[in-house]
Motif scaffolding. Structure first.
Motif, PDB file in Angstrom:
ATOM      1  N   PHE A  25       0.854  -1.188   0.000  1.00  0.00           N
ATOM      2  CA  PHE A  25       0.000   0.000   0.000  1.00  0.00           C
ATOM      3  C   PHE A  25       0.893   1.241   0.000  1.00  0.00           C
TER       4      PHE A  25
ATOM      5  N   VAL B 182      -4.012   7.638   6.714  1.00  0.00           N
ATOM      6  CA  VAL B 182      -4.551   6.303   6.421  1.00  0.00           C
ATOM      7  C   VAL B 182      -5.032   5.689   7.718  1.00  0.00           C
TER       8      VAL B 182
ATOM      9  N   GLU C 133      -7.837   7.613   3.407  1.00  0.00           N
ATOM     10  CA  GLU C 133      -8.025   6.261   2.874  1.00  0.00           C
ATOM     11  C   GLU C 133      -8.114   5.289   4.041  1.00  0.00           C
TER      12      GLU C 133
ATOM     13  N   LEU D  68      -7.644   1.244   5.158  1.00  0.00           N
ATOM     14  CA  LEU D  68      -7.116  -0.082   4.830  1.00  0.00           C
ATOM     15  C   LEU D  68      -7.785  -1.099   5.748  1.00  0.00           C
TER      16      LEU D  68
ATOM     17  N   ILE E 156      -4.138  -7.085   3.125  1.00  0.00           N
ATOM     18  CA  ILE E 156      -5.097  -5.995   2.906  1.00  0.00           C
ATOM     19  C   ILE E 156      -6.279  -6.572   2.131  1.00  0.00           C
TER      20      ILE E 156
ATOM     21  N   GLN F 291      -9.410  -1.696   0.451  1.00  0.00           N
ATOM     22  CA  GLN F 291      -8.940  -0.335   0.713  1.00  0.00           C
ATOM     23  C   GLN F 291      -9.732   0.657  -0.124  1.00  0.00           C
TER      24      GLN F 291
END
Length: 614
Positions: free
Chosen positions: A379, A387, A561, A563, A570, A573
């Motif tokens: 990522f 994030v 964002e 996750l 992940i 996302q």
């Protein structure tokens, strides 16, 4: 316990005294070689001088009493007394210098140990028992001090005394000297067996001390003692301590008593020597009429033989002490030999102006090879963006944030900051640009000001107050009688969870990091504390790269964002709306964890957006 009955662990603990180990132990003495040389010189002179009073005693008998010369008697007594005083003054000087050297060597070793442990990886402190670490830092290093201050000087002193005594004895009469020395081998016979048993008991005792230190550390700290009280386990923990304490006492008694027959035998041998000299001397003087042998000579030889047996006995016991001392060195060297898993490369990069862009490229990690925690995780976090990481318990969220400041190193793939593999960046450069706020904020037992200055030692009072105002804690601090000089207590016990958390935030603000990591800093707080901290966090996230483990919906909504981590990967996302539309893991978390929060906070606005509109 004989060696044949030792467990494999005990056999492994038995130190193998090698040339390399001795050389390594001696390396701590080399910086003080001048003082050590002077100590050796004093010991030799003092040991030689100590022989003369015994020799003079023979002259006192033969030339003074038997010769009927009081003047000679007075001179010899005065000379003997003068030598005694001078020798004791030398011993006093030697004792002081020796203590000075041993204390400085211990000072060096403690500093080296502390410095070495400072740079051990986070893994070391999560797996090693705190009691063991404390024992290495205290008991084992103190044991080394005893070796340097007592054992080594004793070996040298007794060796010189032994040599000078034997020479003096044979200079008087070789027959009587030989008769006295002939019993010396009897000292050696039981020593090896006794030494082995005592060493085995010493190893067992040290392990029990480790257990005791661990129990003390776990139950008598703030959190441990609170847990004991809450569950009313005082009696159980006392019984544990009492049991260990009893075992230590039993082992100590065994060690003290294990040589009782040995000491009795040595005492008998020590008394036989003078008796034999009197008997043989009497035969030579009264039966064989050896005119060159006098009463004074026999008296001198008896005095010298008594002087001989003491060093022999001590030197044999020193062999036991050396084995015990090597056990201390072995335990210390075992820690010194543990590598620094996280270390700078020789050409490590210093990032002077970090922007804070983070890239995980195929990152994998495990604590145990059989149980991977992260699997091929990729990522990107743009500089200045936030994030949020969400996911079920045990998914690997905390591991992700622990890898960024290199508390652990990846086992596969790489993590980049501003395009540099973090393993190529100097640790100081990396970590000085990262602010870390966890759920359990740790404060040292000092003042509020001291805890804040830990982030920036050069911060002025104005900077400290400004940071505290931003963290919504300044008004509380100035309401205290001692204000910023108020003591927080052990682990911040005198403060509430919200107060500790806001001080931790102020500490991060003082650091002014490029990257901010939040391990859900508000999850364990009440709504008022959470509101104050959220109010402080919002401006802190601006223009900073932020990675946040989030359990609160408000925190998630502030992220650029999200996750979703599941089983070390992940799973999803995107933004809140994007992830809800996927109807996957995030929507499940939303339904189970966040929906009630929405119902309870329909009128709450976060960042100008009404939650009930989301």
């Amino acid at each position: 316990m004989m060696r044949g009955n030792m467990t494999p662990e005990e056999k492994a603990a038995m130190p193998k005294i090698t040339k390399e180990m001795v050389k390594r132990a001696a390396s701590y003495i080399i910086p003080y070689w001048k003082q050590v040389a002077f100590i050796i010189f004093i010991i030799i002179i003092s040991s030689v001088l100590n022989v003369f009073p015994t020799i003079i005693s023979g002259k006192i008998i033969d030339d003074g009493f038997n010769g009927g010369n009081f003047r000679v008697l007075a001179i010899l007594i005065g000379l003997s007394f003068g030598l005694f005083i001078f020798s004791n003054l030398l011993n006093l000087l030697q004792t002081y210098i020796n203590a000075w050297v041993s204390q400085h060597i211990v000072f060096d070793m403690r500093n080296q140990m502390y410095r070495h442990l400072e740079f051990m990886s986070h893994r070391f402190f999560t797996t090693e028992k705190t009691g063991d670490i404390i024992t290495r830092m205290t008991g084992d290093i103190n044991g080394v001090r005893d070796v340097i201050s007592n054992t080594l000087p004793s070996i040298l002193s007794n060796s010189v005394v032994l040599i000078t005594t034997v020479i003096a004895m044979y200079s008087k009469n070789w027959v009587l000297a030989t008769m006295g020395i002939i019993f010396v081998p009897l000292f050696i016979i039981p020593t090896k067996k006794v030494g082995r048993k005592r060493f085995d008991i010493t190893i067992q005792t040290q392990k029990k001390h480790d257990e005791m230190n661990q129990l003390i550390n776990e139950t008598l700290n703030v959190s441990g003692s609170l847990l004991v009280k809450i569950f009313t386990k005082e009696d159980i923990e006392y019984d544990k301590y009492n049991k260990i304490n009893k075992e230590i006492i039993k082992l100590n008694l065994r060690e003290n008593l294990i040589g009782r027959w040995f000491r009795m035998f040595i005492g008998m041998v020590s008394n036989m020597g003078p008796t034999i000299i009197y008997l043989v001397g009497g035969v030579m003087m009264l039966v064989l009429d050896k005119g060159d042998l006098t009463v004074g000579d026999i008296t001198v030889l008896v005095g010298l033989i008594n002087r001989l047996y003491g060093p022999v006995n001590s030197l044999l016991n020193v062999q036991i002490d050396i084995s015990r001392s090597m056990a201390h060195f072995q335990r210390i060297f075992t820690y010194f030999d543990k590598p620094h898993e996280i270390a700078n490369k020789p050409d490590a990069v210093v990032l002077g102006n970090m922007k804070g862009a983070i890239d995980f490229e195929g990152v994998s990690f495990y604590y145990d090879k059989s149980s991977p925690v992260l699997k091929n995780m990729t990522f990107h976090v743009e500089s200045g963006k936030t994030v949020a990481i969400v996911g079920p318990s045990g998914a690997g969220k905390s591991t992700v944030i622990n890898l960024i400041p290199r508390l652990y190193d990846v086992t596969g793939g790489m993590i980049k900051i501003d395009g540099y593999d973090i393993r190529d960046i100097s640790l100081k450069s990396l970590r000085s640009n990262i602010g870390f706020v966890t759920q359990d904020s740790y404060l040292f037992n000092g003042t509020i000001k001291e805890n804040l200055l830990y982030a920036n030692a050069d911060a002025t009072l104005e900077m400290i107050e400004d940071a505290c105002k931003k963290a919504n804690i300044h008004d509380f601090i100035i309401s205290l009688p001692d204000k910023y000089d108020a003591l927080v207590g052990n682990r911040g016990l005198k403060l509430s969870g919200g107060e500790k958390q806001r001080i931790s935030l102020a500490r991060v603000i003082l650091r002014d990091p490029k990257i901010l990591i939040l391990d859900e800093a508000t999850s364990a707080l009440d709504s008022i504390s959470e509101s104050l901290i959220q109010e402080a966090i919002e401006p802190l996230l601006r223009n900073r790269t932020s990675v946040v483990i989030a359990h609160r919906l408000s925190t998630i909504m502030a992220a650029d964002e999200i996750l979703v981590v599941e089983n070390g990967q992940i799973a999803e996302q995107g933004t809140h709306h994007d992830l809800l539309a996927k109807e996957g893991t995030y929507k499940t978390l939303y339904e189970t964890q966040f929906k009630q929060a929405i119902e309870d906070a329909k009128d709450f606005k976060y960042g100008g957006v009404e939650i009930n509109e989301l």
